[in-house]
Design a protein around this motif. Structure first.
Motif, PDB file in Angstrom:
ATOM      1  N   GLY A  30      29.431  52.671  34.530  1.00  0.00           N
ATOM      2  CA  GLY A  30      29.209  51.538  35.280  1.00  0.00           C
ATOM      3  C   GLY A  30      30.795  51.139  35.881  1.00  0.00           C
ATOM      4  O   GLY A  30      31.779  51.731  35.079  1.00  0.00           O
ATOM      5  N   PRO A  31      30.985  50.357  36.710  1.00  0.00           N
ATOM      6  CA  PRO A  31      32.402  49.841  37.030  1.00  0.00           C
ATOM      7  C   PRO A  31      33.370  49.219  36.002  1.00  0.00           C
ATOM      8  O   PRO A  31      32.461  48.355  35.238  1.00  0.00           O
ATOM      9  CB  PRO A  31      32.112  48.871  38.391  1.00  0.00           C
ATOM     10  CG  PRO A  31      30.870  48.352  38.141  1.00  0.00           C
ATOM     11  CD  PRO A  31      30.070  49.527  37.222  1.00  0.00           C
ATOM     12  N   VAL A  32      34.271  49.371  35.880  1.00  0.00           N
ATOM     13  CA  VAL A  32      35.117  48.823  34.927  1.00  0.00           C
ATOM     14  C   VAL A  32      35.232  47.283  35.331  1.00  0.00           C
ATOM     15  O   VAL A  32      35.437  46.334  34.372  1.00  0.00           O
ATOM     16  CB  VAL A  32      36.622  49.375  34.596  1.00  0.00           C
ATOM     17  CG1 VAL A  32      37.467  48.555  33.473  1.00  0.00           C
ATOM     18  CG2 VAL A  32      36.829  50.757  34.299  1.00  0.00           C
ATOM     19  N   ASP A  33      35.588  47.063  36.687  1.00  0.00           N
ATOM     20  CA  ASP A  33      35.477  45.723  37.210  1.00  0.00           C
ATOM     21  C   ASP A  33      34.212  45.500  37.822  1.00  0.00           C
ATOM     22  O   ASP A  33      34.160  45.676  39.035  1.00  0.00           O
ATOM     23  CB  ASP A  33      36.581  45.421  38.123  1.00  0.00           C
ATOM     24  CG  ASP A  33      36.749  44.321  38.808  1.00  0.00           C
ATOM     25  OD1 ASP A  33      35.663  43.388  38.630  1.00  0.00           O
ATOM     26  OD2 ASP A  33      37.613  43.886  39.725  1.00  0.00           O
ATOM     27  N   THR A  56      40.716  54.309  41.580  1.00  0.00           N
ATOM     28  CA  THR A  56      41.717  54.052  40.749  1.00  0.00           C
ATOM     29  C   THR A  56      43.139  54.059  41.235  1.00  0.00           C
ATOM     30  O   THR A  56      43.584  55.137  41.878  1.00  0.00           O
ATOM     31  CB  THR A  56      41.567  54.855  39.297  1.00  0.00           C
ATOM     32  OG1 THR A  56      40.613  54.901  38.816  1.00  0.00           O
ATOM     33  CG2 THR A  56      42.767  54.485  38.530  1.00  0.00           C
ATOM     34  N   GLN A  57      43.787  52.997  41.463  1.00  0.00           N
ATOM     35  CA  GLN A  57      45.217  53.165  41.934  1.00  0.00           C
ATOM     36  C   GLN A  57      45.286  53.438  43.487  1.00  0.00           C
ATOM     37  O   GLN A  57      46.394  53.701  43.894  1.00  0.00           O
ATOM     38  CB  GLN A  57      46.204  53.915  41.125  1.00  0.00           C
ATOM     39  CG  GLN A  57      47.558  53.465  41.273  1.00  0.00           C
ATOM     40  CD  GLN A  57      48.293  54.326  40.170  1.00  0.00           C
ATOM     41  OE1 GLN A  57      47.883  55.194  39.586  1.00  0.00           O
ATOM     42  NE2 GLN A  57      49.564  54.078  40.370  1.00  0.00           N
ATOM     43  N   LEU A  72      35.205  46.625  51.016  1.00  0.00           N
ATOM     44  CA  LEU A  72      36.158  46.987  49.962  1.00  0.00           C
ATOM     45  C   LEU A  72      36.587  46.140  49.460  1.00  0.00           C
ATOM     46  O   LEU A  72      37.316  45.039  49.856  1.00  0.00           O
ATOM     47  CB  LEU A  72      37.426  47.845  50.659  1.00  0.00           C
ATOM     48  CG  LEU A  72      38.525  48.589  50.131  1.00  0.00           C
ATOM     49  CD1 LEU A  72      37.450  49.941  49.339  1.00  0.00           C
ATOM     50  CD2 LEU A  72      39.666  49.120  51.090  1.00  0.00           C
ATOM     51  N   CYS A  73      36.785  45.861  48.081  1.00  0.00           N
ATOM     52  CA  CYS A  73      37.099  44.995  47.044  1.00  0.00           C
ATOM     53  C   CYS A  73      38.028  45.303  45.878  1.00  0.00           C
ATOM     54  O   CYS A  73      37.663  46.506  45.378  1.00  0.00           O
ATOM     55  CB  CYS A  73      35.920  44.135  46.566  1.00  0.00           C
ATOM     56  SG  CYS A  73      34.903  43.259  47.713  1.00  0.00           S
ATOM     57  N   GLY A 110      46.459  44.147  40.451  1.00  0.00           N
ATOM     58  CA  GLY A 110      45.184  44.732  40.412  1.00  0.00           C
ATOM     59  C   GLY A 110      45.527  46.171  40.195  1.00  0.00           C
ATOM     60  O   GLY A 110      46.784  46.409  40.816  1.00  0.00           O
ATOM     61  N   PHE A 111      44.535  47.049  39.860  1.00  0.00           N
ATOM     62  CA  PHE A 111      44.727  48.408  39.638  1.00  0.00           C
ATOM     63  C   PHE A 111      43.524  49.177  40.179  1.00  0.00           C
ATOM     64  O   PHE A 111      43.710  50.541  40.552  1.00  0.00           O
ATOM     65  CB  PHE A 111      44.838  48.589  38.288  1.00  0.00           C
ATOM     66  CG  PHE A 111      45.087  49.827  37.791  1.00  0.00           C
ATOM     67  CD1 PHE A 111      46.316  50.508  38.177  1.00  0.00           C
ATOM     68  CD2 PHE A 111      44.072  50.991  37.031  1.00  0.00           C
ATOM     69  CE1 PHE A 111      46.701  51.863  37.809  1.00  0.00           C
ATOM     70  CE2 PHE A 111      44.415  52.114  36.710  1.00  0.00           C
ATOM     71  CZ  PHE A 111      45.886  52.471  36.982  1.00  0.00           C
ATOM     72  N   ARG A 112      42.226  48.608  40.637  1.00  0.00           N
ATOM     73  CA  ARG A 112      41.240  49.497  41.072  1.00  0.00           C
ATOM     74  C   ARG A 112      40.878  48.836  42.440  1.00  0.00           C
ATOM     75  O   ARG A 112      40.512  47.566  42.306  1.00  0.00           O
ATOM     76  CB  ARG A 112      40.067  49.676  40.158  1.00  0.00           C
ATOM     77  CG  ARG A 112      40.584  50.559  39.022  1.00  0.00           C
ATOM     78  CD  ARG A 112      39.317  50.732  37.976  1.00  0.00           C
ATOM     79  NE  ARG A 112      39.754  51.736  37.000  1.00  0.00           N
ATOM     80  CZ  ARG A 112      40.381  51.556  35.841  1.00  0.00           C
ATOM     81  NH1 ARG A 112      40.858  50.373  35.481  1.00  0.00           N
ATOM     82  NH2 ARG A 112      40.583  52.356  34.756  1.00  0.00           N
ATOM     83  N   LEU A 113      40.045  49.526  43.307  1.00  0.00           N
ATOM     84  CA  LEU A 113      39.356  49.213  44.452  1.00  0.00           C
ATOM     85  C   LEU A 113      37.895  49.667  44.442  1.00  0.00           C
ATOM     86  O   LEU A 113      37.675  50.725  43.780  1.00  0.00           O
ATOM     87  CB  LEU A 113      40.040  49.663  45.654  1.00  0.00           C
ATOM     88  CG  LEU A 113      41.405  49.384  46.209  1.00  0.00           C
ATOM     89  CD1 LEU A 113      42.519  50.386  46.878  1.00  0.00           C
ATOM     90  CD2 LEU A 113      41.019  48.010  47.059  1.00  0.00           C
TER      91      LEU A 113
END
Length: 338
Positions: A30-33, A56-57, A72-73, A110-113
């Protein structure tokens, strides 16, 4: 949806992932965030379990082959565009066949979309989930991150309204993070001394470059242990006989703490001195390796429950703002809560 530029690592994920299988060796993936992912799904008109993309990134591009709603978040500074026009984060946008969504490398914080498209990404379920488990190589598209040229099928969906998550309910991203933890299962006084615990919660830790979906690795530091060694489990006091690990557990391997992520190992022979509150697990997904720092704050179980309730409050569909259709200038104006 056709993948044009896959970026560093873009995977198909769903929430809450592959639950109930830890005894068989699977963390849920699942998503990390999970917060940004669930918010994107809500904005796209999806059920929270619909699959989307974890990017990622940044450094990502895709071409749509159908009419859809998308959202997109996540990480800031990726300057996303659709057909060359800026795309706002935390807000629904409409896509048409031939539209290209482009994200630059996210500068942060932040790091992931997280990208959700109405109907969700319709890849087969494996063990009850569409999520890619990077360590096991299952889920998503052939158990791997997406590649250039992949065409991802989308599920059927009714046209969703244009929505926005209010600014007041969006999470704050940082370069210096605070993670709320509950002590144990291997806390003091049996494993760490009181001084060792104070060191752990008062020190500023740096997020190591070797951090990923398996875990967020921190810089090495010799904590004050309450015992000289691990006894029958090994020579270092961080050693224990193999135990089950929790998602978000802070395991200490020698002098190196690692916060276990959604693809991490389900068991091992090292102490878990603290466990992240469920409501702050999303922060792991936005901490940038090699740059960000983190401090740990101990909270009670009651405080952890209160944080979880606050998170769920922000992700209720009724909290979203409905937007009027875009005007000639391309801006969408707020109308009323959904």
């Amino acid at each position: 949806m056709e993948i044009l530029v896959p970026g560093v690592q873009t995977t198909v994920q769903d929430h809450p992932g592959r639950t109930g299988l830890q005894a068989r060796g699977f963390f849920p993936s699942g998503p990390v965030d999970g917060f940004a992912f669930r918010a994107a799904n809500l904005l796209a008109g999806n059920d929270p379990r619909h699959a989307g993309l974890e990017i990622t990134q940044g450094g990502f591009a895709a071409r749509f082959r159908c009419h859809a709603r998308a959202a997109l978040c996540g990480a800031e500074g990726a300057a996303p565009t659709l057909g060359g026009e800026p795309v706002p984060l935390w807000q629904t946008f409409a896509v048409r066949p031939g539209d290209e969504l482009v994200c630059e490398a996210a500068k942060g914080p932040g790091f992931r979309l997280y990208l959700a498209v109405s109907g969700g990404i319709d890849v087969p379920e494996v063990l009850g989930s569409r999520s890619v488990h990077t360590l096991a190589g299952i889920g998503g598209v052939d158990g791997r991150p997406v590649l250039r040229g992949d065409v991802l099928p989308l599920g059927r969906a009714a046209e969703a309204p244009l929505l926005r998550l209010p600014q007041s309910l969006r999470p704050a991203y940082h370069t210096h993070w605070e993670l709320e933890v509950v002590r144990g299962p291997h806390g003091d006084p049996g494993f760490l001394t009181a001084e060792g615990w104070r060191e752990f919660t008062s020190r500023t830790w740096r997020v190591d470059l070797n951090s990923d979906r398996l875990g967020v690795k921190l810089d090495a530091h010799a904590l004050a242990w309450a015992r000289p060694d691990g006894g029958v489990a090994g020579g270092h006091p961080s050693n224990v006989l193999d135990v089950s690990y929790p998602v978000g557990g802070v395991t200490v391997i020698g002098d190196v703490p690692t916060v276990l992520g959604p693809d991490g190992p389900t068991s091992g022979g090292y102490t878990v001195i603290a466990t992240l509150a469920h409501a702050c697990l999303w922060k792991l997904g936005q901490m940038r390796p090699g740059r960000d720092t983190v401090r740990f704050r101990e909270i009670s179980l009651a405080e952890a429950d209160a944080l979880a309730a606050h998170t769920e409050f922000a992700l209720q569909r009724g909290r979203l703002e409905r937007l009027e259709p875009a005007g000639p200038a391309g801006a969408a104006a707020p109308a009323a809560p959904v």
